[in-house]
Design a protein around this motif. Structure first.
Motif, mmCIF file in Angstrom:
data_model
loop_
_atom_site.group_PDB
_atom_site.id
_atom_site.type_symbol
_atom_site.label_atom_id
_atom_site.label_comp_id
_atom_site.label_asym_id
_atom_site.label_seq_id
_atom_site.Cartn_x
_atom_site.Cartn_y
_atom_site.Cartn_z
ATOM 1 N N ASP A 141 0.826 -1.210 0.000
ATOM 2 C CA ASP A 141 0.000 0.000 0.000
ATOM 3 C C ASP A 141 0.860 1.261 0.000
ATOM 4 O O ASP A 141 0.540 2.250 -0.666
ATOM 5 C CB ASP A 141 -0.928 0.005 1.219
ATOM 6 N N TYR A 142 1.926 1.255 0.791
ATOM 7 C CA TYR A 142 2.816 2.404 0.896
ATOM 8 C C TYR A 142 4.256 1.903 0.930
ATOM 9 O O TYR A 142 4.535 0.779 1.367
ATOM 10 C CB TYR A 142 2.532 3.217 2.167
ATOM 11 N N ALA A 143 5.154 2.751 0.502
ATOM 12 C CA ALA A 143 6.580 2.425 0.537
ATOM 13 C C ALA A 143 7.322 3.540 1.262
ATOM 14 O O ALA A 143 7.176 4.721 0.918
ATOM 15 C CB ALA A 143 7.129 2.262 -0.881
ATOM 16 N N TYR A 144 8.119 3.156 2.271
ATOM 17 C CA TYR A 144 8.889 4.120 3.041
ATOM 18 C C TYR A 144 10.360 3.739 3.030
ATOM 19 O O TYR A 144 10.705 2.555 3.108
ATOM 20 C CB TYR A 144 8.392 4.187 4.494
ATOM 21 N N PHE A 145 11.205 4.740 2.966
ATOM 22 C CA PHE A 145 12.653 4.531 3.016
ATOM 23 C C PHE A 145 13.181 5.147 4.299
ATOM 24 O O PHE A 145 12.794 6.245 4.677
ATOM 25 C CB PHE A 145 13.342 5.206 1.831
ATOM 26 N N ARG A 146 14.088 4.410 4.946
ATOM 27 C CA ARG A 146 14.758 4.985 6.104
ATOM 28 C C ARG A 146 16.231 4.627 6.060
ATOM 29 O O ARG A 146 16.605 3.474 5.841
ATOM 30 C CB ARG A 146 14.160 4.469 7.415
ATOM 31 N N GLY A 147 17.082 5.628 6.256
ATOM 32 C CA GLY A 147 18.511 5.396 6.300
ATOM 33 C C GLY A 147 19.223 6.560 6.946
ATOM 34 O O GLY A 147 18.695 7.675 7.029
ATOM 35 N N CYS A 148 20.440 6.301 7.417
ATOM 36 C CA CYS A 148 21.239 7.354 8.045
ATOM 37 C C CYS A 148 22.651 7.295 7.486
ATOM 38 O O CYS A 148 23.138 6.238 7.090
ATOM 39 C CB CYS A 148 21.257 7.185 9.570
ATOM 40 N N SER A 149 23.322 8.437 7.416
ATOM 41 C CA SER A 149 24.650 8.572 6.856
ATOM 42 C C SER A 149 24.591 8.303 5.349
ATOM 43 O O SER A 149 23.881 9.011 4.634
ATOM 44 C CB SER A 149 25.639 7.647 7.569
ATOM 45 N N THR A 150 25.282 7.270 4.858
ATOM 46 C CA THR A 150 25.122 6.917 3.454
ATOM 47 C C THR A 150 23.660 6.612 3.156
ATOM 48 O O THR A 150 23.130 6.961 2.092
ATOM 49 C CB THR A 150 25.997 5.711 3.091
ATOM 50 N N GLY A 151 22.972 5.975 4.102
ATOM 51 C CA GLY A 151 21.549 5.700 3.931
ATOM 52 C C GLY A 151 20.726 6.976 3.825
ATOM 53 O O GLY A 151 19.751 7.028 3.076
ATOM 54 N N GLY A 152 21.114 8.004 4.564
ATOM 55 C CA GLY A 152 20.415 9.282 4.451
ATOM 56 C C GLY A 152 20.593 9.887 3.074
ATOM 57 O O GLY A 152 19.642 10.422 2.487
ATOM 58 N N ARG A 153 21.816 9.812 2.550
ATOM 59 C CA ARG A 153 22.053 10.297 1.188
ATOM 60 C C ARG A 153 21.246 9.485 0.181
ATOM 61 O O ARG A 153 20.651 10.048 -0.754
ATOM 62 C CB ARG A 153 23.540 10.196 0.846
ATOM 63 N N THR A 187 18.544 10.962 -2.567
ATOM 64 C CA THR A 187 18.702 10.762 -4.007
ATOM 65 C C THR A 187 17.519 10.000 -4.583
ATOM 66 O O THR A 187 17.137 10.224 -5.736
ATOM 67 C CB THR A 187 20.009 10.025 -4.347
ATOM 68 N N GLU A 188 16.903 9.130 -3.801
ATOM 69 C CA GLU A 188 15.686 8.451 -4.260
ATOM 70 C C GLU A 188 14.592 9.475 -4.563
ATOM 71 O O GLU A 188 13.938 9.428 -5.610
ATOM 72 C CB GLU A 188 15.198 7.466 -3.196
ATOM 73 N N ALA A 189 14.383 10.409 -3.636
ATOM 74 C CA ALA A 189 13.341 11.424 -3.845
ATOM 75 C C ALA A 189 13.682 12.332 -5.020
ATOM 76 O O ALA A 189 12.796 12.725 -5.789
ATOM 77 C CB ALA A 189 13.167 12.251 -2.569
ATOM 78 N N LEU A 190 14.961 12.648 -5.201
ATOM 79 C CA LEU A 190 15.378 13.554 -6.263
ATOM 80 C C LEU A 190 15.336 12.900 -7.644
ATOM 81 O O LEU A 190 14.908 13.514 -8.621
ATOM 82 C CB LEU A 190 16.795 14.060 -5.985
ATOM 83 N N PHE A 191 15.776 11.647 -7.727
ATOM 84 C CA PHE A 191 15.945 10.999 -9.026
ATOM 85 C C PHE A 191 14.805 10.040 -9.394
ATOM 86 O O PHE A 191 14.551 9.816 -10.572
ATOM 87 C CB PHE A 191 17.269 10.233 -9.050
ATOM 88 N N TYR A 192 14.149 9.454 -8.384
ATOM 89 C CA TYR A 192 13.135 8.431 -8.655
ATOM 90 C C TYR A 192 11.891 8.718 -7.818
ATOM 91 O O TYR A 192 11.611 8.047 -6.822
ATOM 92 C CB TYR A 192 13.687 7.037 -8.345
#
Length: 372
Positions: free
Chosen positions: A30-42, A46-51
């Protein structure tokens, strides 16, 4: 391979994961969420910017992007003389740390060895200056200048700043390991300094050869990939699709300076306007938290529940209740927390707002912190 690591690998992994979910459950998520910190934060940004179609919400912590490595090198270079010798001593850095904390600890209404808003800390390094005749009891003019450079971050030849800040006030004791080294180990910044100088200048270059106004602060080919578009609105497709970004960063982060998050926030606010940007982007700064975890202050919050309410119910996070715990200092502490592990708490408000203890009740209870 560079492009894969810059942004494509995360996108491909996302598509693969969605295909597995659809196959296993007979329907897409139903929904997709991304979570990351440091390299994961970058990676999240980039996911939001490019995809823009990959995720409904991105939770990005302390993104290791843009100027992170060069800013660390600038700070390291600021702590050295041209011959490579140290400007600071351990005693001088401890003196500086004590001076900053004594001056600004109470700014948030509570003396707890945590500076609530380092950018609002009005401590003047020059107040500790002397002629150098009393080592470790005052700072030399050379040490004062070096500390001010570390706080300010890299500058252009005209004196203007490349990015919002360098290292935050309150991180001075971390400079001991970063600039001087401890227990016989080399300074932590040595590796990033060598990498940056060799990549930007050449194999025989030294730290003294690096000129930030000439060689730039864009970072490596991965961290420097951020592209906000010609009008700064590359996020427009993501925003129009209802995407949300919850950005967080520790004020006491001396591995990835908080400037990376402040820069991203300010760029989007400038491009979209303050109010429109606030509808899809919230930044929360964690007093006392180091890189993604740890530190003297609060270092975890239930980011996922906040994101779910924002995306699925339209309830934007007007605050986060953050906690410091005795649990192992991993990047991802499970919520709800075990109450027996909680040692401190603070209610955080979206940047640029800060929080202050209201002076009544348990200071470790988030409800006793109010917006300032």
């Amino acid at each position: 391979l560079v492009e894969e690591w810059q942004h494509r690998a995360t996108h491909i992994a996302t598509l693969l994961t969605k295909a597995i979910i659809a196959t296993a459950y007979g329907q897409p998520q139903d929904y997709a969420y991304f979570r990351g910190c440091s390299t994961g934060g970058r990676q999240g940004l980039t996911e939001a910017l490019f995809y823009p179609d990959d995720y409904d919400g991105v939770i990005a912590g302390a993104p290791a992007a843009q100027m992170v490595t060069p800013h660390n090198v600038f700070a390291f270079a600021s702590s050295k003389r041209p011959d490579g010798s140290n400007i600071f001593s351990v005693g001088a850095l401890n003196l500086l740390a004590d001076g900053v904390m004594d001056a600004c600890d109470l700014d948030d209404g509570l003396r707890d060895n945590v500076i609530g808003n380092p950018r609002g800390c009005e401590f003047e390094v020059a107040s500790l200056q002397c002629d150098g005749s009393a080592p470790n009891r005052c700072l030399t003019p050379e040490q004062v200048d070096a500390a001010q450079n570390v706080y300010q971050g890299a500058r252009r030849h005209d004196g203007s700043a490349f990015y919002p800040m360098g290292y935050a006030k309150g991180t001075e004791r971390d400079w001991i390991a970063g600039f001087l080294g401890v227990d016989g180990r080399p300074p932590r910044r040595t590796g990033s300094a060598q990498f940056t100088v060799e990549r930007k200048i050449g194999p025989d270059a030294t730290l003294a050869d690096f000129d930030y106004a000439k060689h730039g602060v864009s970072g490596g080919p991965v961290g420097g990939v951020f592209d906000f578009g010609e009008d700064g609105k590359r996020l427009a497709d993501y925003v129009e699709g209802g995407g949300k970004i919850l950005l967080y960063h520790g004020w006491s982060d001396s591995d990835a300076t908080p400037a990376s998050s402040l820069y991203f926030f300010q760029a989007q606010t400038k491009a979209f306007g303050e109010r429109p940007a606030h509808e899809f982007l919230r930044l929360f700064m964690f007093p006392g938290m180091k890189h993604c975890r740890g530190g003297n202050g609060v270092n975890t919050a239930d980011y996922l529940s906040a994101m779910e309410r924002w995306v699925e119910r339209g309830e934007a996070p007007e605050h986060l209740d953050a906690y410091g715990t005795t649990q192992p200092a991993f990047n991802y502490i499970a919520h709800p927390l075990d109450a027996d592990t909680v040692v401190t708490g603070r209610r955080l408000f979206p940047y640029p707002s800060t929080s202050i203890y209201d002076g009544s009740g348990d200071p470790n209870s988030p409800e006793n912190w109010v917006e300032e």
